[in-house]
Write a protein that holds these residues in place. Structure first.
Motif, PDB file in Angstrom:
ATOM      1  N   TYR A  49      95.479   8.234  37.968  1.00  0.00           N
ATOM      2  CA  TYR A  49      94.985   6.953  37.448  1.00  0.00           C
ATOM      3  C   TYR A  49      94.042   6.251  38.424  1.00  0.00           C
ATOM      4  CZ  TYR A  49      97.369   6.144  33.001  1.00  0.00           C
ATOM      5  OH  TYR A  49      97.751   6.194  31.691  1.00  0.00           O
ATOM      6  N   GLY A  50      94.276   6.386  39.729  1.00  0.00           N
ATOM      7  CA  GLY A  50      93.431   5.681  40.701  1.00  0.00           C
ATOM      8  C   GLY A  50      92.128   6.388  41.013  1.00  0.00           C
ATOM      9  N   PHE A  51      91.910   7.557  40.412  1.00  0.00           N
ATOM     10  CA  PHE A  51      90.679   8.298  40.712  1.00  0.00           C
ATOM     11  C   PHE A  51      89.469   7.606  40.102  1.00  0.00           C
ATOM     12  CE2 PHE A  51      92.737  12.725  41.414  1.00  0.00           C
ATOM     13  CZ  PHE A  51      92.932  12.406  42.742  1.00  0.00           C
ATOM     14  N   HIS A  52      88.302   7.962  40.622  1.00  0.00           N
ATOM     15  CA  HIS A  52      87.070   7.291  40.222  1.00  0.00           C
ATOM     16  C   HIS A  52      86.489   7.852  38.932  1.00  0.00           C
ATOM     17  CE1 HIS A  52      86.344  10.782  42.672  1.00  0.00           C
ATOM     18  NE2 HIS A  52      85.161  10.896  42.125  1.00  0.00           N
ATOM     19  N   SER A  53      86.860   9.086  38.573  1.00  0.00           N
ATOM     20  CA  SER A  53      86.177   9.695  37.434  1.00  0.00           C
ATOM     21  C   SER A  53      87.091  10.627  36.670  1.00  0.00           C
ATOM     22  CB  SER A  53      84.964  10.495  37.918  1.00  0.00           C
ATOM     23  OG  SER A  53      85.400  11.652  38.601  1.00  0.00           O
ATOM     24  N   ALA A  54      86.696  10.918  35.424  1.00  0.00           N
ATOM     25  CA  ALA A  54      87.434  11.873  34.608  1.00  0.00           C
ATOM     26  C   ALA A  54      87.422  13.248  35.259  1.00  0.00           C
ATOM     27  CB  ALA A  54      86.822  11.950  33.213  1.00  0.00           C
ATOM     28  N   ASP A  55      86.319  13.591  35.916  1.00  0.00           N
ATOM     29  CA  ASP A  55      86.222  14.901  36.563  1.00  0.00           C
ATOM     30  C   ASP A  55      87.267  15.057  37.661  1.00  0.00           C
ATOM     31  OD1 ASP A  55      84.198  15.835  34.997  1.00  0.00           O
ATOM     32  OD2 ASP A  55      82.612  15.047  36.293  1.00  0.00           O
ATOM     33  N   ALA A  56      87.505  13.985  38.401  1.00  0.00           N
ATOM     34  CA  ALA A  56      88.502  14.065  39.467  1.00  0.00           C
ATOM     35  C   ALA A  56      89.905  14.211  38.872  1.00  0.00           C
ATOM     36  CB  ALA A  56      88.418  12.824  40.359  1.00  0.00           C
ATOM     37  N   ALA A  57      90.174  13.473  37.789  1.00  0.00           N
ATOM     38  CA  ALA A  57      91.484  13.582  37.132  1.00  0.00           C
ATOM     39  C   ALA A  57      91.677  15.005  36.603  1.00  0.00           C
ATOM     40  CB  ALA A  57      91.579  12.568  35.987  1.00  0.00           C
ATOM     41  N   LEU A  58      90.639  15.529  36.002  1.00  0.00           N
ATOM     42  CA  LEU A  58      90.688  16.890  35.477  1.00  0.00           C
ATOM     43  C   LEU A  58      90.909  17.896  36.608  1.00  0.00           C
ATOM     44  CD1 LEU A  58      90.338  18.789  33.066  1.00  0.00           C
ATOM     45  CD2 LEU A  58      87.877  18.706  33.447  1.00  0.00           C
ATOM     46  N   ALA A  59      90.239  17.650  37.736  1.00  0.00           N
ATOM     47  CA  ALA A  59      90.384  18.563  38.877  1.00  0.00           C
ATOM     48  C   ALA A  59      91.831  18.620  39.341  1.00  0.00           C
ATOM     49  CB  ALA A  59      89.470  18.113  40.018  1.00  0.00           C
ATOM     50  N   LEU A  60      92.501  17.476  39.381  1.00  0.00           N
ATOM     51  CA  LEU A  60      93.894  17.465  39.821  1.00  0.00           C
ATOM     52  C   LEU A  60      94.771  18.281  38.865  1.00  0.00           C
ATOM     53  CD1 LEU A  60      95.885  16.417  41.915  1.00  0.00           C
ATOM     54  CD2 LEU A  60      96.247  14.410  40.494  1.00  0.00           C
ATOM     55  N   VAL A  61      94.506  18.143  37.565  1.00  0.00           N
ATOM     56  CA  VAL A  61      95.256  18.923  36.570  1.00  0.00           C
ATOM     57  C   VAL A  61      95.020  20.417  36.785  1.00  0.00           C
ATOM     58  CG1 VAL A  61      95.452  19.484  34.117  1.00  0.00           C
ATOM     59  CG2 VAL A  61      95.283  17.094  34.837  1.00  0.00           C
ATOM     60  N   MET A  62      93.768  20.792  36.996  1.00  0.00           N
ATOM     61  CA  MET A  62      93.436  22.199  37.201  1.00  0.00           C
ATOM     62  C   MET A  62      94.083  22.744  38.466  1.00  0.00           C
ATOM     63  SD  MET A  62      91.951  23.322  34.727  1.00  0.00           S
ATOM     64  CE  MET A  62      90.572  23.925  33.883  1.00  0.00           C
TER      65      MET A  62
END
Ligand SMILES: [Zn+2]
Length: 421
Positions: free
Chosen positions: A387-400
């Motif tokens: 939630y605290g990430f700056h972008s959807a890409d960063a959130a997606l990266a964590l999931v990956m």
């Protein structure tokens, strides 16, 4: 041994010489020079002998801490002209393109982010959470298995909110490998179209079954020409079980409100905090929660019937029944729910009847709740951390990183390419 030689061994970086070491209040600054003569484009690996100009580009990177000292690398880099990428700063062997952290620190942060809460990572490594997000993005961009879209047969499509105010990611799951293999920002047909574009018509034609949470958007994309119109569409069991859990929670809330209005607060006190006792899977209950569940069982009543129906439903989709067996039990479950006099369950049963065929498709194609629940729960837990990430890409990266086809290595687990000179 000279100080520069000692530090060359300590920082453990290939293909550089240490030219200077300087101590500041809390930081060691290690100046390095690249050993190679040729210049390399950071984006494509293009090599040349020719500098674009003589102006040096002073650059710095955070590296792994040295004891309690923060360690900063500095180097003076050259510029080159890449035929594809224009004038760029040369690549360094110890950091990913555009990074201000070394590859080792990127890898460490990415590894920690999948296992540790936000504030612990930030405090331990003395970086901001956004910096962690960027490290995750870089690691995924370079380390994700390039063959992850090969050999897909049974897939699931799922949407998940990565931030408040309706910010969504669409994820594609490989049911056979139990991994998230693709993701993108958004949750409409166009988002999923991008997946099929990347997959291409040949690999799309191999897909036999697709599980969906049955919003119309994804269905439209799956059915489109050149995508996977041949695939059997299945109801996503995780979402069905979630629907039943929500019905149980509604029954619990109604009861709680009734109990609170009673003149004697003993009943309300006993029931307080029962939410997790009821909603968690029985095998995950704490002793106190199990005891509370026992009290609810002894009290019988609507709430216990609701709980039983939730657990029965979960068992029906657990993955050990045939299509025909499931049909019998599902119909029986719907009848029981319709007669339960619990409004949320009556509503639920109507939905299940509407989706009966899709539920049975899921069972027939081996997409059981047992198979998908673990991964879904894991992804939902992670996404809260993002939630605290700056972008959807960063959130997606964590999931990956945590649920994708990627093998994370810590710096000390990677063999040094050469013995330190
Ligand atoms: Zn290039």
């Amino acid at each position: 041994m000279r100080v520069t030689t000692a530090f060359k061994r300590l920082v453990r970086l290939d293909d550089v010489n240490v030219t200077d070491v300087e101590f500041l209040a809390t930081m060691v600054i290690v100046t390095v020079a690249l050993r190679r003569r040729r210049l390399v484009c950071a984006h494509c690996g293009f090599k040349t002998r020719w500098r674009y100009d003589t102006r040096p580009v002073e650059s710095r990177w955070r590296h792994l801490d040295l004891g309690t000292w923060q360690l900063e690398l500095r180097a003076s880099l050259r510029r080159l002209r890449c035929p594809t990428h224009g004038v760029v700063v040369e690549a360094v062997p110890f950091a990913r393109p555009g990074a201000n952290l070394t590859r080792d620190l990127d890898d460490l942060l990415a590894w920690l982010a999948t296992r540790m809460d936000k504030s612990s990572v930030a405090r331990l490594c003395r970086v901001s959470w956004r910096t962690v997000g960027r490290a995750c993005e870089r690691v995924v961009a370079t380390e994700l298995d390039p063959d992850r879209l090969d050999g897909l047969f049974r897939i699931g499509v799922d949407e998940i909110s990565w931030r408040k105010h309706h910010k969504y990611l669409t994820l594609v799951v490989d049911h056979d490998r139990g991994k998230v293999i693709w993701g993108a920002k958004g949750k409409d047909a166009v988002t999923l179209d991008a997946f099929f574009d990347e997959l291409g018509p040949e690999r799309s034609a191999q897909i036999t079954a697709v599980s969906l949470d049955l919003g119309p958007a994804f269905l439209k994309s799956v059915r489109a020409e050149g995508h996977a119109p041949q695939a059997i569409v299945c109801a996503d069991p995780f979402h069905l079980v979630k629907l039943v859990s929500e019905a149980l929670d509604e029954v619990r809330r109604e009861l709680w409100n009734e109990l609170r209005r009673l003149p004697d607060d003993r009943w309300a006190r006993d029931f307080k905090g029962s939410r997790w006792a009821l909603l968690k899977n029985p095998e995950d209950l704490t002793d106190a929660q199990a005891a509370q569940l026992g009290r609810i069982r002894r009290g019988r009543g609507g709430i216990w019937r609701a709980y039983e129906m939730k657990e029965q439903f979960r068992a029906i989709l657990a993955g050990d029944l045939t299509r025909d067996e499931t049909a019998v039990l599902l119909d029986r479950w719907c009848t029981r729910a319709l007669r339960s006099r619990l409004a949320p369950f009556v509503k639920c049963a109507r939905t299940m009847r509407e989706r009966r065929d899709l539920i049975l498709n899921a069972v027939e194609h081996g997409i059981s709740n047992g198979r998908v629940e673990g991964l879904n729960t894991k992804v939902r837990l992670l996404i809260r951390r993002a939630y605290g990430f700056h972008s959807a890409d960063a959130a997606l990266a964590l999931v990956m990183l945590a649920a994708g086809p990627i093998e994370l290595k810590l710096p000390h687990e990677r063999p040094a390419r050469k013995a330190a000179a």
